[in-house]
Design an enzyme around this catalytic site. Sequence first.
Site, PDB file in Angstrom:
ATOM      1  N   CYS A  87       1.004   5.859  -6.687  1.00 59.23           N
ATOM      2  CA  CYS A  87       0.764   7.096  -7.436  1.00 59.23           C
ATOM      3  C   CYS A  87      -0.083   6.818  -8.679  1.00 59.23           C
ATOM      4  O   CYS A  87      -1.250   6.506  -8.565  1.00 59.23           O
ATOM      5  CB  CYS A  87       2.097   7.765  -7.773  1.00 59.23           C
ATOM      6  SG  CYS A  87       1.923   9.479  -8.296  1.00 59.23           S
ATOM      7  N   HIS A 196       5.431   7.711  -2.502  1.00 50.67           N
ATOM      8  CA  HIS A 196       6.325   6.781  -3.200  1.00 50.67           C
ATOM      9  C   HIS A 196       7.299   6.054  -2.273  1.00 50.67           C
ATOM     10  O   HIS A 196       8.408   6.531  -2.039  1.00 50.67           O
ATOM     11  CB  HIS A 196       7.150   7.564  -4.237  1.00 50.67           C
ATOM     12  CG  HIS A 196       6.346   8.032  -5.396  1.00 50.67           C
ATOM     13  ND1 HIS A 196       6.284   7.343  -6.592  1.00 50.67           N
ATOM     14  CD2 HIS A 196       5.557   9.103  -5.546  1.00 50.67           C
ATOM     15  CE1 HIS A 196       5.490   7.990  -7.425  1.00 50.67           C
ATOM     16  NE2 HIS A 196       5.035   9.061  -6.820  1.00 50.67           N
ATOM     17  N   GLU A 198       9.064   3.517  -3.011  1.00 47.93           N
ATOM     18  CA  GLU A 198      10.233   3.027  -3.766  1.00 47.93           C
ATOM     19  C   GLU A 198      11.341   4.069  -3.841  1.00 47.93           C
ATOM     20  O   GLU A 198      12.475   3.735  -4.178  1.00 47.93           O
ATOM     21  CB  GLU A 198       9.810   2.565  -5.168  1.00 47.93           C
ATOM     22  CG  GLU A 198       9.631   3.650  -6.220  1.00 47.93           C
ATOM     23  CD  GLU A 198       8.336   4.429  -6.087  1.00 47.93           C
ATOM     24  OE1 GLU A 198       7.663   4.309  -5.058  1.00 47.93           O
ATOM     25  OE2 GLU A 198       8.010   5.192  -7.027  1.00 47.93           O
TER      26      GLU A 198
END
Lengths: 226, 100
Positions: A87, A196, A198
């Site tokens: 990002c 994302h 994560e």
Amino acid sequence: MTARVGVITFPGTLDDRDTQRAVRAAGLEAVALWHRDKDLKQVDAVILPGGFSYGDYLRAGAISRFSPVMESVIGQAKAGMPVLGICNGFQVLTETHLLPGAMLRNNHLHFICCDQKLRVENAETAWTHSYERGQEINIPLKNIDGRYVADERVLDELEAEGRVVFRYQELNPNGSLRDIAGICNAAGNVVGLMPHPEHAVEPLIGTGRTDGLGFFTSILKRLVSA
Amino acid sequence: MARVVVDVMLKPEILDPQGQAVQRALPRLGFEGIADVRQGKRFELEVEGPVDDAALARIHQIAETFLANTVIEDFSVKVEVGEGADATAGQGATAVKAES
């Protein structure tokens, strides 16, 4: 001993703690790195997490690019160290020119936050070899400056060299050219993407799946077998 | 102190949804006849000392490496002389397009 992955915190970074957590979930050691330190603390790889570094002033990633830590990251990335930009981290990587192209405001001008299906187009990079080419993954996407642009020559080059690593599936959420969600450099050690991973490493949070974990297991395997 | 203005605009081929949103809002506000709007950034740099060729070269470098991202944006540099007057033909005034 396991491998050490540095996670950089800039002023305005949001996802550094989640990223450290994801690194640990894969069995790696997470090392916090500060934007004003040139010292990378002998990490084996670096992740630039999401957020709004320096408030996205001027352009997303434009000011972070000149931080002391990035000087070291750029040098190490060129020498082959694996670097992942997620990002805002992807925006920083385009501003540093470690990755080609640029990120612009979403074509519909709205902030988006959704689960996003992606197709893995390149499963040979340092960060994606736990996946299979053509595999579909579903991970969160949240941004306002997510529209990837580059000129036709660069886009053709990325396609020809297999450097489009992820493409948006079903729906292009932001007007990115050729549905590009993530790319890599020529050597494949530097990868950037808008969604994302994560946030999708544990079944309890994110999409309820662990589709993002492959990024972190990829780098573990790469570093430990190296 | 002399003022140098750097204007940064998206390259013509880059989609500008913010400019489009402004353009589409105009008829609603009763303003007709505007076919297109492009939105950009203006930087006003107050320069210490004389604005000579060396200073302009330095500002050009600032614009090219930092104020503009030449992957997506063009920029122009111009010197302002006097109160609010543009030195379009004045000495040292330059308009520069990003090369790449």
